[in-house]
Design a protein around this motif. Sequence first.
Motif, PDB file in Angstrom:
ATOM      1  N   ALA A  62      10.962   5.827  -1.257  1.00 29.45           N
ATOM      2  CA  ALA A  62       9.958   6.008  -2.313  1.00 29.45           C
ATOM      3  C   ALA A  62       9.227   4.692  -2.582  1.00 29.45           C
ATOM      4  O   ALA A  62       8.013   4.677  -2.822  1.00 29.45           O
ATOM      5  CB  ALA A  62      10.606   6.542  -3.578  1.00 29.45           C
ATOM      6  N   PHE A  63       9.958   3.582  -2.533  1.00 34.72           N
ATOM      7  CA  PHE A  63       9.330   2.270  -2.695  1.00 34.72           C
ATOM      8  C   PHE A  63       8.353   1.995  -1.547  1.00 34.72           C
ATOM      9  O   PHE A  63       7.231   1.535  -1.767  1.00 34.72           O
ATOM     10  CB  PHE A  63      10.383   1.166  -2.772  1.00 34.72           C
ATOM     11  N   GLU A  64       8.778   2.298  -0.331  1.00 35.87           N
ATOM     12  CA  GLU A  64       7.905   2.095   0.833  1.00 35.87           C
ATOM     13  C   GLU A  64       6.660   2.974   0.730  1.00 35.87           C
ATOM     14  O   GLU A  64       5.563   2.545   1.090  1.00 35.87           O
ATOM     15  CB  GLU A  64       8.666   2.360   2.129  1.00 35.87           C
ATOM     16  N   ALA A  65       6.818   4.198   0.219  1.00 35.12           N
ATOM     17  CA  ALA A  65       5.659   5.074   0.020  1.00 35.12           C
ATOM     18  C   ALA A  65       4.708   4.464  -1.008  1.00 35.12           C
ATOM     19  O   ALA A  65       3.484   4.517  -0.840  1.00 35.12           O
ATOM     20  CB  ALA A  65       6.122   6.464  -0.424  1.00 35.12           C
ATOM     21  N   HIS A  66       5.261   3.877  -2.065  1.00 37.19           N
ATOM     22  CA  HIS A  66       4.433   3.198  -3.063  1.00 37.19           C
ATOM     23  C   HIS A  66       3.643   2.066  -2.400  1.00 37.19           C
ATOM     24  O   HIS A  66       2.434   1.925  -2.620  1.00 37.19           O
ATOM     25  CB  HIS A  66       5.304   2.659  -4.196  1.00 37.19           C
ATOM     26  N   CYS A  67       4.327   1.260  -1.580  1.00 35.60           N
ATOM     27  CA  CYS A  67       3.678   0.123  -0.918  1.00 35.60           C
ATOM     28  C   CYS A  67       2.559   0.565   0.026  1.00 35.60           C
ATOM     29  O   CYS A  67       1.611  -0.184   0.253  1.00 35.60           O
ATOM     30  CB  CYS A  67       4.705  -0.698  -0.151  1.00 35.60           C
ATOM     31  N   ALA A  68       2.673   1.757   0.559  1.00 37.93           N
ATOM     32  CA  ALA A  68       1.656   2.278   1.476  1.00 37.93           C
ATOM     33  C   ALA A  68       0.552   3.035   0.748  1.00 37.93           C
ATOM     34  O   ALA A  68      -0.427   3.450   1.370  1.00 37.93           O
ATOM     35  CB  ALA A  68       2.310   3.206   2.506  1.00 37.93           C
ATOM     36  N   GLY A  69       0.683   3.174  -0.566  1.00 34.89           N
ATOM     37  CA  GLY A  69      -0.243   4.001  -1.327  1.00 34.89           C
ATOM     38  C   GLY A  69      -1.482   3.290  -1.840  1.00 34.89           C
ATOM     39  O   GLY A  69      -1.607   2.064  -1.794  1.00 34.89           O
ATOM     40  N   GLU A  70      -2.391   4.096  -2.366  1.00 33.53           N
ATOM     41  CA  GLU A  70      -3.677   3.580  -2.824  1.00 33.53           C
ATOM     42  C   GLU A  70      -3.576   2.725  -4.082  1.00 33.53           C
ATOM     43  O   GLU A  70      -4.347   1.788  -4.256  1.00 33.53           O
ATOM     44  CB  GLU A  70      -4.660   4.741  -3.052  1.00 33.53           C
ATOM     45  N   HIS A  71      -2.620   3.022  -4.978  1.00 33.50           N
ATOM     46  CA  HIS A  71      -2.514   2.242  -6.219  1.00 33.50           C
ATOM     47  C   HIS A  71      -2.060   0.809  -5.923  1.00 33.50           C
ATOM     48  O   HIS A  71      -2.589  -0.155  -6.488  1.00 33.50           O
ATOM     49  CB  HIS A  71      -1.562   2.921  -7.199  1.00 33.50           C
ATOM     50  N   PHE A  72      -1.087   0.682  -5.041  1.00 29.42           N
ATOM     51  CA  PHE A  72      -0.608  -0.622  -4.594  1.00 29.42           C
ATOM     52  C   PHE A  72      -1.757  -1.403  -3.959  1.00 29.42           C
ATOM     53  O   PHE A  72      -1.986  -2.576  -4.285  1.00 29.42           O
ATOM     54  CB  PHE A  72       0.531  -0.393  -3.594  1.00 29.42           C
ATOM     55  N   ALA A  73      -2.489  -0.758  -3.068  1.00 27.93           N
ATOM     56  CA  ALA A  73      -3.614  -1.416  -2.385  1.00 27.93           C
ATOM     57  C   ALA A  73      -4.687  -1.853  -3.379  1.00 27.93           C
ATOM     58  O   ALA A  73      -5.230  -2.960  -3.279  1.00 27.93           O
ATOM     59  CB  ALA A  73      -4.206  -0.475  -1.337  1.00 27.93           C
ATOM     60  N   ARG A  74      -4.993  -0.998  -4.342  1.00 34.09           N
ATOM     61  CA  ARG A  74      -6.016  -1.327  -5.337  1.00 34.09           C
ATOM     62  C   ARG A  74      -5.582  -2.530  -6.182  1.00 34.09           C
ATOM     63  O   ARG A  74      -6.381  -3.424  -6.469  1.00 34.09           O
ATOM     64  CB  ARG A  74      -6.289  -0.115  -6.227  1.00 34.09           C
ATOM     65  N   PHE A  75      -4.318  -2.550  -6.587  1.00 30.51           N
ATOM     66  CA  PHE A  75      -3.807  -3.674  -7.381  1.00 30.51           C
ATOM     67  C   PHE A  75      -3.949  -4.986  -6.610  1.00 30.51           C
ATOM     68  O   PHE A  75      -4.485  -5.964  -7.121  1.00 30.51           O
ATOM     69  CB  PHE A  75      -2.342  -3.422  -7.766  1.00 30.51           C
ATOM     70  N   PHE A  76      -3.481  -5.000  -5.357  1.00 33.90           N
ATOM     71  CA  PHE A  76      -3.547  -6.244  -4.593  1.00 33.90           C
ATOM     72  C   PHE A  76      -4.973  -6.633  -4.249  1.00 33.90           C
ATOM     73  O   PHE A  76      -5.287  -7.824  -4.202  1.00 33.90           O
ATOM     74  CB  PHE A  76      -2.642  -6.172  -3.364  1.00 33.90           C
TER      75      PHE A  76
END
Length: 101
Positions: A62-76
């Motif tokens: 689930a953490f890896e899915a978060h890291c691959a997701g759009e919200h993570f990308a937008r934040f960074f």
Amino acid sequence: MYTVAVSFTVPAERRAEFVAAALEDGRRSLADEPGTRAFDLIADAEDPDRFYLYEAYDDEAAFEAHCAGEHFARFFAAVSDWAEGPTWLVRGTRVPDPVAG
């Protein structure tokens, strides 16, 4: 439960921008990512330019899915040009107490 904690140091003039981006990431992750269980932003008590993210997930997948997701990308995308971090503080699986339940 899989948990992570990281720290970021941000320029004083960008604190509000960092807080807004981190809180938005947390809100959207909790709403859209089924394995996300907690997403907390913590301001350091002694250094106003340091922030911590505490996150909890069902499991590492689930953490890896978060890291691959759009919200993570937008934040960074929003903070990577000026925020220092993430500095890893904790990354692992919670050990439950079988006595406490």
